[in-house]
Design an enzyme around this catalytic site. Sequence first.
Site, PDB file in Angstrom:
ATOM      1  CE  LYS A 191      44.957  -0.111 -27.919  1.00 23.22           C
ATOM      2  NZ  LYS A 191      45.998   0.898 -28.156  1.00 23.22           N
ATOM      3  N   GLY A 224      49.426   4.063 -36.212  1.00 25.75           N
ATOM      4  CA  GLY A 224      48.099   4.641 -36.367  1.00 25.75           C
ATOM      5  C   GLY A 224      46.992   3.612 -36.169  1.00 25.75           C
TER       6      GLY A 224
HETATM    7  C1  R5P Z   1      49.009   2.136 -26.446  1.00 20.55           C
HETATM    8  O1  R5P Z   1      48.765   1.765 -25.319  1.00 20.55           O
HETATM    9  C2  R5P Z   1      49.508   3.515 -26.754  1.00 20.55           C
HETATM   10  O2  R5P Z   1      49.007   4.448 -25.859  1.00 20.55           O
HETATM   11  C3  R5P Z   1      49.178   3.919 -28.172  1.00 20.55           C
HETATM   12  O3  R5P Z   1      47.779   3.954 -28.333  1.00 20.55           O
HETATM   13  C4  R5P Z   1      49.752   2.940 -29.162  1.00 20.55           C
HETATM   14  O4  R5P Z   1      51.018   2.507 -28.746  1.00 20.55           O
HETATM   15  C5  R5P Z   1      49.873   3.559 -30.520  1.00 20.55           C
HETATM   16  O5  R5P Z   1      50.411   2.633 -31.428  1.00 20.55           O
HETATM   17  P1  R5P Z   1      49.755   2.459 -32.854  1.00 20.55           P
HETATM   18  O6  R5P Z   1      49.646   3.829 -33.456  1.00 20.55           O
HETATM   19  O7  R5P Z   1      50.729   1.591 -33.600  1.00 20.55           O
HETATM   20  O8  R5P Z   1      48.428   1.815 -32.665  1.00 20.55           O
END
Ligand code: R5P
Length: 291
Positions: A191, A224
């Site tokens: 990602k 999300g």
């Molecule tokens: C990122 O490194 C975290 O583990 C989560 O994937 C992230 O912070 C989630 O944030 P959002 O839901 O805003 O994408």
Amino acid sequence: MTKFTVIGGDSSADLAKRIARKLKAPYIKTEKKVFPDGESKITINRIPKKSTVLVVQSTYPPVDTNLLELLSIVSKVQKFSSKIFAIIPYMGYARQDREFLDGEIITIGVVGKLLKASGVKKVLTVDIHSKLALKELKISSENVSAMEVLVKHFKKMKMKDPLVVSPDLGGKERAEKFSKLLKTNFIALKKHRDRRTGKVSILTGKINVKNRDLILVDDMISTGGSIIKATQFLKKQKCRRVFVACTHALLVNNATKKIKNAGVSQIISTNTIPGESAKVDVSRVISDALR
Ligand code: R5P
């Protein structure tokens, strides 16, 4: 055996009661009054007897309010006990654990200073965002994992050829642990998050997940964005259903609806943050770590 007293802050009263029951410890309620200007006034309804006092308060939104309430309770309790542990199941600011862009402040370090100054001797968290965040607190700490109890929940669900997926490489270890406990395999997606705009994109190429049920495992869901991008990518690869397992479901800005619209069948989270998806109780995990 350590004698505990449990105090439940407003954000974690139910979880605190469960922890007290498991530890067979007295439970002290706090009362909260909010003034018209937004200030909150906390009252402890009983003075703790000589014991190690556990103050339980997750710092989910409103993050600063919940943090200040925690600090207020601790500074009051400090007058009666020299051993106060802050049980912060969801630790806000843990993602601010490094200087990503020049001039940024490592706010989790500031949180650590405040906890220490108010009288906290030890911090206990559940699946804190990173080991670095724990280190930056610069206070005695312990982190416990909710993966086992989450897996227990998923074992009761009927899945077709399940595959565990981490939405990013940072969550690889977590997904690996989850998959081992579930006795299946895992993959981690690549990602990218633009540090200035916050925009998320998936860089992984084609993968074979055809007709498999997938479980996206993450420490937390906030907007999300990460889960939605991962789900859209996985659906394009012709998977069957997508489930989400996470420890902390903040689900801000209408995230539940957006995640469901992206094609997620179900979100399962823990009660570190109360809410509709919080189907898994972490009180046993926390109380076991304290015994
Ligand atoms: C990122 O490194 C975290 O583990 C989560 O994937 C992230 O912070 C989630 O944030 P959002 O839901 O805003 O994408």
